[in-house]
Design a protein around this motif. Structure first.
Motif, PDB file in Angstrom:
ATOM      1  N   HIS A   1     -25.260  -9.351 -20.612  1.00 22.79           N
ATOM      2  CA  HIS A   1     -25.949 -10.145 -21.642  1.00 22.79           C
ATOM      3  C   HIS A   1     -26.935  -9.288 -22.426  1.00 22.79           C
ATOM      4  CE1 HIS A   1     -25.106 -14.389 -19.804  1.00 22.79           C
ATOM      5  NE2 HIS A   1     -24.078 -13.575 -19.682  1.00 22.79           N
ATOM      6  N   ASN A   2     -26.475  -8.097 -22.752  1.00 20.77           N
ATOM      7  CA  ASN A   2     -27.313  -7.152 -23.490  1.00 20.77           C
ATOM      8  C   ASN A   2     -26.596  -6.722 -24.775  1.00 20.77           C
ATOM      9  OD1 ASN A   2     -29.576  -5.481 -23.900  1.00 20.77           O
ATOM     10  ND2 ASN A   2     -28.538  -3.725 -22.967  1.00 20.77           N
ATOM     11  N   VAL A   3     -25.968  -7.700 -25.438  1.00 21.63           N
ATOM     12  CA  VAL A   3     -25.146  -7.408 -26.614  1.00 21.63           C
ATOM     13  C   VAL A   3     -26.018  -7.083 -27.820  1.00 21.63           C
ATOM     14  CG1 VAL A   3     -23.335  -8.305 -28.120  1.00 21.63           C
ATOM     15  CG2 VAL A   3     -23.409  -8.992 -25.720  1.00 21.63           C
ATOM     16  N   LYS A   4     -25.576  -6.097 -28.584  1.00 23.04           N
ATOM     17  CA  LYS A   4     -26.247  -5.737 -29.832  1.00 23.04           C
ATOM     18  C   LYS A   4     -25.312  -6.007 -31.002  1.00 23.04           C
ATOM     19  CE  LYS A   4     -28.994  -2.133 -27.552  1.00 23.04           C
ATOM     20  NZ  LYS A   4     -28.480  -2.469 -26.196  1.00 23.04           N
ATOM     21  N   ALA A   5     -25.868  -5.987 -32.187  1.00 27.00           N
ATOM     22  CA  ALA A   5     -25.104  -6.362 -33.377  1.00 27.00           C
ATOM     23  C   ALA A   5     -23.991  -5.381 -33.698  1.00 27.00           C
ATOM     24  CB  ALA A   5     -26.040  -6.512 -34.578  1.00 27.00           C
ATOM     25  N   ASP A   6     -24.055  -4.176 -33.140  1.00 29.74           N
ATOM     26  CA  ASP A   6     -22.999  -3.191 -33.423  1.00 29.74           C
ATOM     27  C   ASP A   6     -21.916  -3.184 -32.344  1.00 29.74           C
ATOM     28  OD1 ASP A   6     -24.428  -2.079 -31.359  1.00 29.74           O
ATOM     29  OD2 ASP A   6     -24.758  -0.132 -32.324  1.00 29.74           O
ATOM     30  N   ASN A   7     -21.902  -4.206 -31.476  1.00 29.05           N
ATOM     31  CA  ASN A   7     -20.893  -4.281 -30.420  1.00 29.05           C
ATOM     32  C   ASN A   7     -19.509  -4.431 -31.040  1.00 29.05           C
ATOM     33  OD1 ASN A   7     -19.137  -5.827 -28.366  1.00 29.05           O
ATOM     34  ND2 ASN A   7     -20.876  -5.157 -27.129  1.00 29.05           N
TER      35      ASN A   7
END
Length: 503
Positions: A95-101
Motif C-alpha cells: 500500500h505504498n503506491v505512487k503516481a508513477d506506478n
C-alpha cells in the motif's frame, strides 16, 4: 462466445486498431457508417471488439492485478533464483503506491481504451441508416462502456467522463466527481436493461456469453453493494432488488462444485455463470494465462503441459487459513508436499519433492514459497503456446446469493442472510453457521471468490483494507488509500485532471 462472434475478431482488431489508445489522445478512431454497420452481423462484430477489450479487466493483467495485489490473498514475490522482482508490485502489496506506478498506468490505459472503443462503436451504430435494427447491440455497447466506467470509478474515484469517439486536443475532459460517475453508470445500465434479452428468452448455449438482463442486474447489484463507498449513501435495498431480479428469473443455480465454473468443457453449459468472456488464443480472441503465471514449473510434468509455468502469482497463509479442511474449495489451493495426478510425489530433476510453503519474503522468495491457486483447471484445455482457451468468468450466481445475503444482513434481515450464506457453504461441504456477523460475510466472500477480482473492493467496503495488517502489509492506512493515484503520464498529458488526495 458463439462462432459468428469469434470469426470476426481478427477483422475487427484491424478496424479498431486506432481505437486502442489512451483517453487523453485526440482520437479513438471510428468506423464509417457509410461502409459498415449495415447488417446485424457487422454490428455484432463491432460490439464483439468491446467485449474483447473488456476481458482484459478480468484477465491476467492490470486492472485485474490491481483488484487483488494489494489484498491479503495475492502476492507476486521476487524470486531468489531470478525473475518476478518488480518494485511496482511490491509497492502495491505494501500500500505504498505512487503516481508513477507502471501497473496503475497500464490499468488506466486498458480501461479507458475499452471505453474509447465503446464510444467509437456507439457513435457509428447510432449514425447508421439501420440504427433501428441495432437496439440490442447499442444496449450491449452502453452496458460494456458502463462496465469500464465502473472499474475506473472503483480504482480512481473521480475520473474524466467522455462519451464521444473523438477528443479535441484543445478541449480535454476535466475530472468528474465519483458520485456523478456512479450516476452515469447506473443510468446507462438501467437503460440498457430494457433492450437486452432475458436469459429465459434465448438459447443460453448459442447466445453465450453476450450480455443479458441478468448480467446487467448483477453489475448493478455489485455496484449498489458498494454504493456507500462510491457516493456516501448506502443502497442495500437496491442491491437486494437487483439480486432478486436474477434469483427470480429462475435461470441460474449453483453448480455442484465451485471449480465446475472454471472448466473449458463447461463453457456455455454451466448453470451458475451469468457473464463470461470468450477466450480462444488460436483465433486471436484473448488468452487465459492463469496457468502460465501462477503455477510452479513442475506443473508441466503434473499436467503434461506444453510449457513450463513461470512460478509467479501466489497466495499466502491468511487465505489458506480461512478454509476448513473439509471445505472442497480448499482443493483449489496448492500447499504442502505436491503429488502427480497418479498420487506419486512430484519431484524435480534431483528427485526432491516439491513442497509449497508460506511466502515470507517478497523480494527474494525461494521457488517453493507461496501457495498456489488453481481455479482455471487444465482439464480439456487447448493450448496455444503457454495460453489456454478457458473463458474468463466475470459474474456467477454465487455472487448474487452472497450479495443479497450481505445487503439483507445490513438491512436487519439476518435470518434470510444466514440461509443464503449456508447455501454457499453447504455446496462446498463447509460447516453450516448458526449465527452470522459482518466478519462471517466478508470471510465467506473471500473463500468463495478467491482470485476473482472482488477482494480489494470487498475489503474496502468492510474496512479491513485499512484497519488490518497481514504478512506483507504491516501498518494501517488512511481511507485515502482506497483509491489509486491518477497516473503521472495522464496528469502530464491532461492538466485538467486532478490528483487524488494523499498522492
Amino acid at each position: 462466445m458463439n462462432i459468428s462472434y469469434k470469426i470476426t475478431f481478427a477483422f475487427l482488431i484491424s478496424l479498431l486498431a486506432t481505437a486502442c489508445t489512451k483517453l487523453d489522445e485526440e482520437s479513438f478512431g471510428r468506423l464509417s457508417p457509410a461502409t459498415y454497420y449495415q447488417t446485424e452481423g457487422e454490428a455484432n462484430s463491432s460490439v464483439a471488439g468491446i467485449y474483447q477489450s473488456l476481458q482484459q479487466v478480468q484477465g491476467v493483467s492490470a486492472p485485474w492485478t490491481l483488484s487483488e495485489e494489494g489484498t491479503d490473498e495475492f502476492i507476486v514475490p521476487g524470486r531468489a533464483s531470478g525473475g518476478w522482482f518488480d518494485q511496482n508490485n511490491i509497492d502495491i502489496m505494501q500500500h505504498n503506491v505512487k503516481a508513477d506506478n507502471q501497473s496503475v498506468a497500464n490499468a488506466w490505459t486498458n480501461i479507458f481504451s475499452e471505453i474509447g472503443i465503446a464510444n467509437a462503436v456507439l457513435e457509428s451504430l447510432n449514425a447508421s441508416p439501420a440504427v433501428a435494427n441495432f437496439k440490442v447491440q447499442i444496449a450491449e455497447a452502453k452496458a460494456l462502456r458502463a462496465y469500464g466506467y465502473f472499474y475506473a470509478m472503483d480504482f480512481w474515484g473521480n475520473v474524466p467522463l467522455v462519451t464521444v469517439g473523438k477528443i479535441e486536443q484543445n478541449n480535454l475532459p476535466a475530472t468528474t466527481a465519483r458520485a456523478d460517475i456512479f450516476k452515469f453508470v447506473e443510468t446507462e445500465l438501467l437503460a440498457a436493461v430494457a433492450d437486452l434479452p432475458a436469459t429465459s428468452t434465448i438459447n443460453k448455449a448459442s447466445y453465450y456469453p453476450r450480455l443479458t438482463k441478468e448480467a446487467v442486474y448483477s453489475l448493478l447489484a455489485m455496484m449498489y453493494l458498494n454504493a456507500e463507498v462510491y457516493t456516501g449513501t448506502a443502497r442495500w435495498n437496491d442491491a437486494i432488488t437487483m439480486s432478486n431480479n436474477v434469483i427470480n428469473s429462475g435461470s441460474f443455480a449453483l453448480e455442484t462444485n465451485t471449480v465446475d465454473n472454471f472448466k473449458v468443457l463447461n463453457e456455455g453449459k454451466t448453470k451458475e455463470v451469468i457473464f463470461a468472456f470468450s477466450i480462444d488464443p488460436a483465433k486471436n480472441s484473448g488468452s487465459n494465462a492463469y496457468m502460465l503465471y501462477s503455477q510452479p514449473a513442475l506443473d508441466q510434468t503434473r499436467y503434461s503441459l506444453p510449457f513450463a509455468p513461470a512460478n509467479g502469482f501466489s497466495t499466502q497463509k491468511e487465505a489458506l487459513d480461512r478454509y476448513e479442511s473439509a471445505d472442497r474449495r480448499i482443493n483449489m489451493l496448492q500447499f504442502g508436499p505436491q503429488f502427480k495426478l497418479d498420487g506419486t510425489p512430484l519431484v524435480d530433476s534431483k528427485g526432491v519433492q516439491l513442497n509449497l510453503v508460506n511466502c515470507v519474503s517478497f523480494t527474494a522468495a525461494a521457488d517453493n514459497e507461496g501457495y498456489r491457486v488453481l481455479k482455471y483447471v487444465p482439464d480439456g484445455v487447448t493450448w496455444t503456446g503457454p495460453y489456454g482457451n478457458t473463458d474468463y468468468v466475470q459474474t456467477r450466481y454465487a455472487d448474487i446469493l452472497l450479495s443479497k445475503a450481505e445487503a439483507s444482513f445490513r438491512s436487519g434481515n439476518t435470518g434470510e442472510a444466514l440461509t443464503l450464506v449456508n447455501q454457499i457453504r453447504n455446496r462446498s461441504n463447509a460447516t453450516s453457521l448458526n449465527t452470522l456477523s459482518l466478519k462471517n460475510l466478508e470471510e465467506e466472500r473471500a473463500r468463495e471468490f478467491l482470485w476473482e477480482g472482488h477482494r480489494r473492493r470487498d475489503m474496502i467496503r468492510f474496512g479491513t483494507y485499512f484497519n488490518t495488517t497481514w504478512t506483507f502489509k504491516t501498518s494501517t492506512d488512511p481511507v485515502t488509500k482506497g483509491l489509486y493515484p491518477i497516473p503521472t503520464t495522464q496528469l502530464a498529458t491532461n492538466p485538467k485532471l486532478k490528483q487524488n488526495t494523499g498522492y
